[in-house]
Design a protein around this motif. Structure first.
Motif, PDB file in Angstrom:
ATOM      1  N   PHE A 206     -16.915 -12.038  31.867  1.00 57.89           N
ATOM      2  CA  PHE A 206     -15.611 -12.164  31.226  1.00 57.89           C
ATOM      3  C   PHE A 206     -15.760 -11.740  29.775  1.00 57.89           C
ATOM      4  CE2 PHE A 206     -12.231 -14.400  29.101  1.00 57.89           C
ATOM      5  CZ  PHE A 206     -11.202 -14.484  30.020  1.00 57.89           C
ATOM      6  N   LEU A 207     -15.187 -10.601  29.408  1.00 56.37           N
ATOM      7  CA  LEU A 207     -15.266 -10.104  28.040  1.00 56.37           C
ATOM      8  C   LEU A 207     -13.906 -10.222  27.372  1.00 56.37           C
ATOM      9  CD1 LEU A 207     -17.268  -6.827  28.726  1.00 56.37           C
ATOM     10  CD2 LEU A 207     -18.173  -8.997  27.916  1.00 56.37           C
ATOM     11  N   VAL A 208     -13.877 -10.709  26.143  1.00 64.39           N
ATOM     12  CA  VAL A 208     -12.657 -10.783  25.354  1.00 64.39           C
ATOM     13  C   VAL A 208     -12.740  -9.672  24.318  1.00 64.39           C
ATOM     14  CG1 VAL A 208     -11.247 -12.214  23.839  1.00 64.39           C
ATOM     15  CG2 VAL A 208     -12.501 -13.265  25.712  1.00 64.39           C
ATOM     16  N   LEU A 209     -11.722  -8.798  24.310  1.00 63.90           N
ATOM     17  CA  LEU A 209     -11.723  -7.628  23.435  1.00 63.90           C
ATOM     18  C   LEU A 209     -10.655  -7.767  22.366  1.00 63.90           C
ATOM     19  CD1 LEU A 209     -11.706  -5.017  26.337  1.00 63.90           C
ATOM     20  CD2 LEU A 209     -13.712  -5.966  25.216  1.00 63.90           C
ATOM     21  N   ASP A 210     -10.983  -7.355  21.128  1.00 64.07           N
ATOM     22  CA  ASP A 210      -9.963  -7.382  20.080  1.00 64.07           C
ATOM     23  C   ASP A 210      -9.079  -6.148  20.196  1.00 64.07           C
ATOM     24  OD1 ASP A 210     -11.342  -5.232  18.937  1.00 64.07           O
ATOM     25  OD2 ASP A 210     -12.157  -6.403  17.278  1.00 64.07           O
ATOM     26  N   GLU A 211      -8.146  -5.970  19.263  1.00 68.31           N
ATOM     27  CA  GLU A 211      -7.191  -4.870  19.357  1.00 68.31           C
ATOM     28  C   GLU A 211      -7.849  -3.497  19.285  1.00 68.31           C
ATOM     29  OE1 GLU A 211      -4.364  -4.787  16.135  1.00 68.31           O
ATOM     30  OE2 GLU A 211      -5.852  -5.593  14.760  1.00 68.31           O
ATOM     31  N   ASN A 212      -9.088  -3.425  18.777  1.00 70.14           N
ATOM     32  CA  ASN A 212      -9.824  -2.160  18.702  1.00 70.14           C
ATOM     33  C   ASN A 212     -10.733  -1.940  19.920  1.00 70.14           C
ATOM     34  OD1 ASN A 212      -8.748  -1.515  16.121  1.00 70.14           O
ATOM     35  ND2 ASN A 212     -10.173  -3.000  15.233  1.00 70.14           N
ATOM     36  N   GLY A 213     -10.717  -2.877  20.854  1.00 74.79           N
ATOM     37  CA  GLY A 213     -11.534  -2.750  22.055  1.00 74.79           C
ATOM     38  C   GLY A 213     -12.960  -3.245  21.889  1.00 74.79           C
ATOM     39  N   VAL A 214     -13.243  -3.947  20.778  1.00 77.34           N
ATOM     40  CA  VAL A 214     -14.586  -4.475  20.527  1.00 77.34           C
ATOM     41  C   VAL A 214     -14.698  -5.855  21.169  1.00 77.34           C
ATOM     42  CG1 VAL A 214     -16.235  -5.171  18.747  1.00 77.34           C
ATOM     43  CG2 VAL A 214     -14.747  -3.186  18.371  1.00 77.34           C
ATOM     44  N   ALA A 215     -15.728  -6.021  21.980  1.00 76.17           N
ATOM     45  CA  ALA A 215     -15.919  -7.289  22.684  1.00 76.17           C
ATOM     46  C   ALA A 215     -16.506  -8.341  21.756  1.00 76.17           C
ATOM     47  CB  ALA A 215     -16.843  -7.087  23.882  1.00 76.17           C
ATOM     48  N   SER A 216     -16.023  -9.574  21.915  1.00 74.89           N
ATOM     49  CA  SER A 216     -16.630 -10.682  21.175  1.00 74.89           C
ATOM     50  C   SER A 216     -17.960 -11.001  21.831  1.00 74.89           C
ATOM     51  CB  SER A 216     -15.718 -11.897  21.199  1.00 74.89           C
ATOM     52  OG  SER A 216     -15.666 -12.420  22.504  1.00 74.89           O
ATOM     53  N   SER A 217     -18.760 -11.743  21.140  1.00 76.34           N
ATOM     54  CA  SER A 217     -20.061 -12.107  21.687  1.00 76.34           C
ATOM     55  C   SER A 217     -19.867 -12.940  22.946  1.00 76.34           C
ATOM     56  CB  SER A 217     -20.856 -12.908  20.660  1.00 76.34           C
ATOM     57  OG  SER A 217     -22.011 -13.448  21.253  1.00 76.34           O
ATOM     58  N   GLY A 218     -20.513 -12.555  24.011  1.00 70.02           N
ATOM     59  CA  GLY A 218     -20.432 -13.306  25.257  1.00 70.02           C
ATOM     60  C   GLY A 218     -21.382 -14.482  25.276  1.00 70.02           C
ATOM     61  N   MET A 219     -22.074 -14.706  24.176  1.00 71.00           N
ATOM     62  CA  MET A 219     -23.063 -15.772  24.118  1.00 71.00           C
ATOM     63  C   MET A 219     -22.480 -17.097  23.635  1.00 71.00           C
ATOM     64  SD  MET A 219     -25.702 -14.523  25.233  1.00 71.00           S
ATOM     65  CE  MET A 219     -25.874 -12.906  25.900  1.00 71.00           C
ATOM     66  N   THR A 220     -21.177 -17.159  23.446  1.00 70.62           N
ATOM     67  CA  THR A 220     -20.559 -18.389  22.988  1.00 70.62           C
ATOM     68  C   THR A 220     -19.714 -18.991  24.094  1.00 70.62           C
ATOM     69  OG1 THR A 220     -18.631 -17.217  22.139  1.00 70.62           O
ATOM     70  CG2 THR A 220     -20.453 -17.550  20.604  1.00 70.62           C
ATOM     71  N   THR A 221     -19.481 -20.285  23.988  1.00 73.06           N
ATOM     72  CA  THR A 221     -18.636 -20.958  24.972  1.00 73.06           C
ATOM     73  C   THR A 221     -17.205 -20.471  24.866  1.00 73.06           C
ATOM     74  OG1 THR A 221     -20.031 -22.894  24.830  1.00 73.06           O
ATOM     75  CG2 THR A 221     -17.892 -23.213  25.809  1.00 73.06           C
ATOM     76  N   ASP A 222     -16.744 -20.285  23.633  1.00 71.16           N
ATOM     77  CA  ASP A 222     -15.379 -19.833  23.373  1.00 71.16           C
ATOM     78  C   ASP A 222     -15.417 -18.494  22.636  1.00 71.16           C
ATOM     79  OD1 ASP A 222     -14.621 -22.252  24.379  1.00 71.16           O
ATOM     80  OD2 ASP A 222     -13.820 -23.046  22.527  1.00 71.16           O
ATOM     81  N   PRO A 223     -15.427 -17.381  23.351  1.00 74.69           N
ATOM     82  CA  PRO A 223     -15.391 -16.096  22.652  1.00 74.69           C
ATOM     83  C   PRO A 223     -14.146 -16.012  21.780  1.00 74.69           C
ATOM     84  CG  PRO A 223     -15.752 -15.786  25.004  1.00 74.69           C
ATOM     85  CD  PRO A 223     -15.426 -17.227  24.797  1.00 74.69           C
ATOM     86  N   SER A 224     -14.306 -15.502  20.561  1.00 72.73           N
ATOM     87  CA  SER A 224     -13.199 -15.439  19.610  1.00 72.73           C
ATOM     88  C   SER A 224     -12.912 -14.008  19.207  1.00 72.73           C
ATOM     89  CB  SER A 224     -13.549 -16.234  18.349  1.00 72.73           C
ATOM     90  OG  SER A 224     -13.756 -17.575  18.667  1.00 72.73           O
ATOM     91  N   VAL A 225     -11.636 -13.730  18.983  1.00 75.72           N
ATOM     92  CA  VAL A 225     -11.227 -12.452  18.413  1.00 75.72           C
ATOM     93  C   VAL A 225     -10.350 -12.743  17.210  1.00 75.72           C
ATOM     94  CG1 VAL A 225     -11.376 -11.088  20.526  1.00 75.72           C
ATOM     95  CG2 VAL A 225      -9.259 -12.229  19.987  1.00 75.72           C
ATOM     96  N   ALA A 226     -10.479 -11.906  16.186  1.00 74.92           N
ATOM     97  CA  ALA A 226      -9.646 -12.038  14.997  1.00 74.92           C
ATOM     98  C   ALA A 226      -8.437 -11.131  15.151  1.00 74.92           C
ATOM     99  CB  ALA A 226     -10.445 -11.658  13.754  1.00 74.92           C
ATOM    100  N   ASN A 227      -7.305 -11.595  14.668  1.00 74.25           N
ATOM    101  CA  ASN A 227      -6.081 -10.806  14.711  1.00 74.25           C
ATOM    102  C   ASN A 227      -5.366 -10.973  13.377  1.00 74.25           C
ATOM    103  OD1 ASN A 227      -4.401  -9.568  17.287  1.00 74.25           O
ATOM    104  ND2 ASN A 227      -3.131 -10.016  15.518  1.00 74.25           N
ATOM    105  N   LYS A 228      -4.955  -9.860  12.785  1.00 70.90           N
ATOM    106  CA  LYS A 228      -4.269  -9.920  11.498  1.00 70.90           C
ATOM    107  C   LYS A 228      -2.958 -10.685  11.637  1.00 70.90           C
ATOM    108  CE  LYS A 228      -6.335  -5.949   9.411  1.00 70.90           C
ATOM    109  NZ  LYS A 228      -6.183  -4.829   8.526  1.00 70.90           N
ATOM    110  N   ILE A 229      -2.696 -11.548  10.663  1.00 71.72           N
ATOM    111  CA  ILE A 229      -1.481 -12.359  10.711  1.00 71.72           C
ATOM    112  C   ILE A 229      -0.235 -11.528  10.411  1.00 71.72           C
ATOM    113  CG2 ILE A 229      -2.636 -14.530  10.217  1.00 71.72           C
ATOM    114  CD1 ILE A 229      -1.813 -14.230   7.299  1.00 71.72           C
TER     115      ILE A 229
END
Length: 157
Positions: free
Chosen positions: A35-58
């Motif tokens: 399960f990969l979580v990708l930000d708006e640029n298609g970059v995957a968050s680290s899969g090594m965390t329990t809760d993968p995080s992505v940053a999004n501009k407010i």
């Protein structure tokens, strides 16, 4: 008498230490998929965390994707081939806040990707800041195994 008590104590110790204990901290079913979580640029968050995080501009709409892959371990012992990642297509995924508020139902495309685009207001945040964090829960069923994966969206300037 002492010898009998000692043997009895040793036997009880062995029996109690040999019992398998359920892990009280992990009550989740392991997702049968990568399960990969990708930000708006298609970059995957680290899969090594329990809760993968992505940053999004407010200042922009919230846009992010997930990518689901099945790991084919058929050739795991062959170092020239290894593990293959196969995109999981047409899989329905339910996205909600961790408090249970449903956000959307998504379906993975032919690359195993599902994309969500919502405004911050649609996600329940009227005035997002860099400190804004949304806790998400993704739920689906694959090959008869129901799974839940957690992720986060972090506001960014």
């Amino acid at each position: 008498m002492k010898k009998t008590a000692y043997i009895l104590f040793l036997g009880l110790f062995i029996l109690t230490s040999a019992c398998e204990k359920k892990d009280p901290f992990v009550d989740r079913v392991v997702a049968p998929l990568l399960f990969l979580v990708l930000d708006e640029n298609g970059v995957a968050s680290s899969g090594m965390t329990t809760d993968p995080s992505v940053a999004n501009k407010i200042s922009k709409d919230v846009t992010f994707s997930i990518k689901l892959l099945e790991l084919d371990k058929t050739n795991i012992l062959d170092h020239t081939k290894g593990i293959d990642s196969i995109a999981v297509t047409s899989l329905p995924i339910s996205l909600s806040m961790r408090n249970g508020t449903k956000i959307s139902d998504l379906v993975t495309d032919n690359t195993g990707k599902a994309t969500l685009k919502k405004t911050w207001a649609e996600l329940g945040v009227a005035n997002p800041t860099a400190a804004t964090t949304l806790l998400l829960s993704w739920t689906g069923t694959y090959k008869g195994v129901t799974f839940t994966k957690y992720s986060r969206i972090q506001g960014a300037n």
